[in-house]
Motif scaffolding. Sequence first.
Motif, PDB file in Angstrom:
ATOM      1  N   UNK A  44      11.937 -30.145  68.733  1.00 13.95           N
ATOM      2  CA  UNK A  44      11.167 -29.053  69.311  1.00 13.95           C
ATOM      3  C   UNK A  44      11.877 -28.472  70.522  1.00 13.95           C
ATOM      4  N   UNK A  45      11.210 -28.556  71.690  1.00 14.24           N
ATOM      5  CA  UNK A  45      11.818 -28.094  72.933  1.00 14.24           C
ATOM      6  C   UNK A  45      12.346 -29.245  73.779  1.00 14.24           C
ATOM      7  N   UNK A  46      12.360 -30.430  73.227  1.00 14.52           N
ATOM      8  CA  UNK A  46      12.727 -31.630  73.984  1.00 14.52           C
ATOM      9  C   UNK A  46      14.240 -31.844  73.939  1.00 14.52           C
ATOM     10  N   UNK A  47      14.835 -32.069  75.115  1.00 10.48           N
ATOM     11  CA  UNK A  47      16.257 -32.344  75.226  1.00 10.48           C
ATOM     12  C   UNK A  47      16.467 -33.529  76.176  1.00 10.48           C
ATOM     13  N   UNK A  48      17.468 -34.335  75.853  1.00  9.66           N
ATOM     14  CA  UNK A  48      17.907 -35.394  76.759  1.00  9.66           C
ATOM     15  C   UNK A  48      19.140 -34.924  77.515  1.00  9.66           C
ATOM     16  N   UNK A  49      19.206 -35.283  78.798  1.00 13.10           N
ATOM     17  CA  UNK A  49      20.372 -34.972  79.630  1.00 13.10           C
ATOM     18  C   UNK A  49      21.080 -36.274  79.977  1.00 13.10           C
ATOM     19  N   UNK A  50      22.342 -36.382  79.539  1.00  6.36           N
ATOM     20  CA  UNK A  50      23.162 -37.555  79.802  1.00  6.36           C
ATOM     21  C   UNK A  50      24.252 -37.203  80.810  1.00  6.36           C
ATOM     22  N   UNK A  51      24.617 -38.160  81.661  1.00  5.92           N
ATOM     23  CA  UNK A  51      25.666 -37.967  82.661  1.00  5.92           C
ATOM     24  C   UNK A  51      26.710 -39.067  82.505  1.00  5.92           C
ATOM     25  N   UNK A  52      27.995 -38.679  82.536  1.00  5.11           N
ATOM     26  CA  UNK A  52      29.070 -39.662  82.454  1.00  5.11           C
ATOM     27  C   UNK A  52      29.360 -40.208  83.857  1.00  5.11           C
ATOM     28  N   UNK A  53      29.080 -41.491  84.073  1.00  3.31           N
ATOM     29  CA  UNK A  53      29.278 -42.125  85.370  1.00  3.31           C
ATOM     30  C   UNK A  53      30.752 -42.375  85.626  1.00  3.31           C
ATOM     31  N   UNK A  54      31.461 -42.828  84.621  1.00  3.30           N
ATOM     32  CA  UNK A  54      32.902 -42.996  84.617  1.00  3.30           C
ATOM     33  C   UNK A  54      33.346 -42.833  83.179  1.00  3.30           C
ATOM     34  N   UNK A  55      34.658 -42.653  82.928  1.00  2.00           N
ATOM     35  CA  UNK A  55      35.083 -42.385  81.552  1.00  2.00           C
ATOM     36  C   UNK A  55      34.527 -43.374  80.534  1.00  2.00           C
ATOM     37  N   UNK A  56      33.717 -42.851  79.589  1.00  2.00           N
ATOM     38  CA  UNK A  56      33.142 -43.668  78.524  1.00  2.00           C
ATOM     39  C   UNK A  56      31.866 -44.397  78.892  1.00  2.00           C
ATOM     40  N   UNK A  57      31.415 -44.277  80.143  1.00  2.00           N
ATOM     41  CA  UNK A  57      30.180 -44.953  80.588  1.00  2.00           C
ATOM     42  C   UNK A  57      29.145 -43.886  80.928  1.00  2.00           C
ATOM     43  N   UNK A  58      27.964 -43.951  80.249  1.00  2.00           N
ATOM     44  CA  UNK A  58      26.968 -42.883  80.339  1.00  2.00           C
ATOM     45  C   UNK A  58      25.611 -43.400  80.794  1.00  2.00           C
ATOM     46  N   UNK A  59      24.858 -42.497  81.399  1.00  2.00           N
ATOM     47  CA  UNK A  59      23.495 -42.807  81.811  1.00  2.00           C
ATOM     48  C   UNK A  59      22.591 -41.629  81.428  1.00  2.00           C
ATOM     49  N   UNK A  60      21.458 -41.921  80.796  1.00  2.00           N
ATOM     50  CA  UNK A  60      20.505 -40.846  80.481  1.00  2.00           C
ATOM     51  C   UNK A  60      19.748 -40.488  81.748  1.00  2.00           C
ATOM     52  N   UNK A  61      19.990 -39.270  82.237  1.00  2.00           N
ATOM     53  CA  UNK A  61      19.425 -38.839  83.512  1.00  2.00           C
ATOM     54  C   UNK A  61      17.949 -38.502  83.397  1.00  2.00           C
ATOM     55  N   UNK A  62      17.578 -37.720  82.396  1.00  2.00           N
ATOM     56  CA  UNK A  62      16.188 -37.307  82.239  1.00  2.00           C
ATOM     57  C   UNK A  62      15.974 -36.675  80.877  1.00  2.00           C
ATOM     58  N   UNK A  63      14.720 -36.504  80.517  1.00  2.00           N
ATOM     59  CA  UNK A  63      14.308 -35.759  79.333  1.00  2.00           C
ATOM     60  C   UNK A  63      13.545 -34.528  79.800  1.00  2.00           C
ATOM     61  N   UNK A  64      13.933 -33.355  79.302  1.00  2.00           N
ATOM     62  CA  UNK A  64      13.314 -32.116  79.754  1.00  2.00           C
ATOM     63  C   UNK A  64      12.853 -31.286  78.567  1.00  2.00           C
ATOM     64  N   UNK A  65      11.937 -30.335  78.844  1.00  2.00           N
ATOM     65  CA  UNK A  65      11.468 -29.376  77.852  1.00  2.00           C
ATOM     66  C   UNK A  65      12.048 -28.008  78.212  1.00  2.00           C
ATOM     67  N   UNK A  66      12.863 -27.459  77.319  1.00  2.00           N
ATOM     68  CA  UNK A  66      13.463 -26.145  77.536  1.00  2.00           C
ATOM     69  C   UNK A  66      12.901 -25.172  76.508  1.00  2.00           C
ATOM     70  N   UNK A  67      12.142 -24.202  76.982  1.00  2.00           N
ATOM     71  CA  UNK A  67      11.548 -23.205  76.089  1.00  2.00           C
ATOM     72  C   UNK A  67      12.350 -21.909  76.078  1.00  2.00           C
ATOM     73  N   UNK A  68      13.344 -21.786  76.968  1.00  2.00           N
ATOM     74  CA  UNK A  68      14.175 -20.581  77.031  1.00  2.00           C
ATOM     75  C   UNK A  68      15.585 -20.903  76.557  1.00  2.00           C
ATOM     76  N   UNK A  69      16.303 -19.861  76.152  1.00  2.00           N
ATOM     77  CA  UNK A  69      17.674 -20.004  75.655  1.00  2.00           C
ATOM     78  C   UNK A  69      18.616 -20.343  76.803  1.00  2.00           C
ATOM     79  N   UNK A  70      19.421 -21.383  76.630  1.00  2.00           N
ATOM     80  CA  UNK A  70      20.383 -21.781  77.650  1.00  2.00           C
ATOM     81  C   UNK A  70      21.626 -20.894  77.573  1.00  2.00           C
ATOM     82  N   UNK A  71      21.991 -20.308  78.698  1.00  2.00           N
ATOM     83  CA  UNK A  71      23.122 -19.377  78.734  1.00  2.00           C
ATOM     84  C   UNK A  71      24.360 -19.975  79.373  1.00  2.00           C
ATOM     85  N   UNK A  72      24.174 -20.792  80.401  1.00  2.00           N
ATOM     86  CA  UNK A  72      25.308 -21.357  81.103  1.00  2.00           C
ATOM     87  C   UNK A  72      24.832 -22.513  81.966  1.00  2.00           C
TER      88      UNK A  72
END
Length: 368
Positions: free
Chosen positions: A263-291
Amino acid sequence: MATRRAFSEESLREILLSLPVKSLLRFKCVCKNWGSLINNPSFTIDHLNLSKKKKPPQHLIYDYGAADDAPTVTLVSDKGIDEQNFQRLGDNITNLLGSIDGVFFIERQIDNAILCTLWNPANREVRHLPATTISFEYFKCDRHLVFGLDPMTKDYKVVYYTHRDEYAAIYSCSRDSWKIFKHNLDVHQNPSMCERNFYNTVDYLNGSYYWLMNNNCRILSFDFGNEVFVEMEGPPRAHEDYNWSANLMLLGDSVGILNFVDGFVHDVWVMIQPGVWNKLLTIHLTAHTKSFYDNSFILVTKSSRLISYNVRTNKTRLFEYRHTGLKSNPEHGGCGVYYYKESLVTIKRQGNSELHLSHCLTKMVNIY
């Protein structure tokens, strides 16, 4: 009778550093001392750093479908339109990359030829890149033409490669030439492994250019300093058969991934160091992402206006700029949105008796 006291050089320098590039270009002609001060490479560095820290963010809107009598470039902020008086760079522009320290890379298709140019909108400098022996085949679906900066030498570079060829080409601004080299990728392993990012403004960070690989969500990067490709692991999969539907993004000084969930649900992941990731948050985006820029998304509303959303502070800002082309991707004649900081960086070719700016900046980096 009181006499006027002249500013000290230090005070004058502080005043000039706070001025926009357009004013500085005029003030260079006031006197020889002012011109020498503004042309100094250390002034260029300090002016750019101050612009990054203290001036509000701006976005350069490029209208790929603009009519002949309409502006192709508009500079906007959350306060409204800042400027539309930019040089028109000609038609058939198919790709705009950047900005990196205020400089853009432009790709233009003329008949069957690909023309490449560097452009600084602030000082209106344009530098056309020489031709290379490798063919920039525009209609290859796996082609990549990318733009970056070697952070140590401050040398702008352009890289072209495809997944099917074992040789790539790299242009160096300081050398003003292309070099063909055999890259370190296994081209036969996966001939269509990288996604092209249609946002075009979020792929470069701190000396490397990043791609998101298809399906398995691995990351490929190119190190502009060492001129090598590097592969690294992406975020962990939910299960073995899980296919990602994601886009690369930047969050501050980190590489991030925006992954569609449902649906409108997206997960945002951040790379802490090369190959190591952390899920920062889950957000609802109802508008088109441009940049993306810094820690913010740039979105397009139903009324064709831009809005920024900061994932760290949860704050939104509505831009006064409105354009119907914002709802379309650049490849379909829509508008591209590029994070922009103006700079005095020069990209003009220099004579043999003069040092190229990148060499001057290298010395400044080593000193500081």
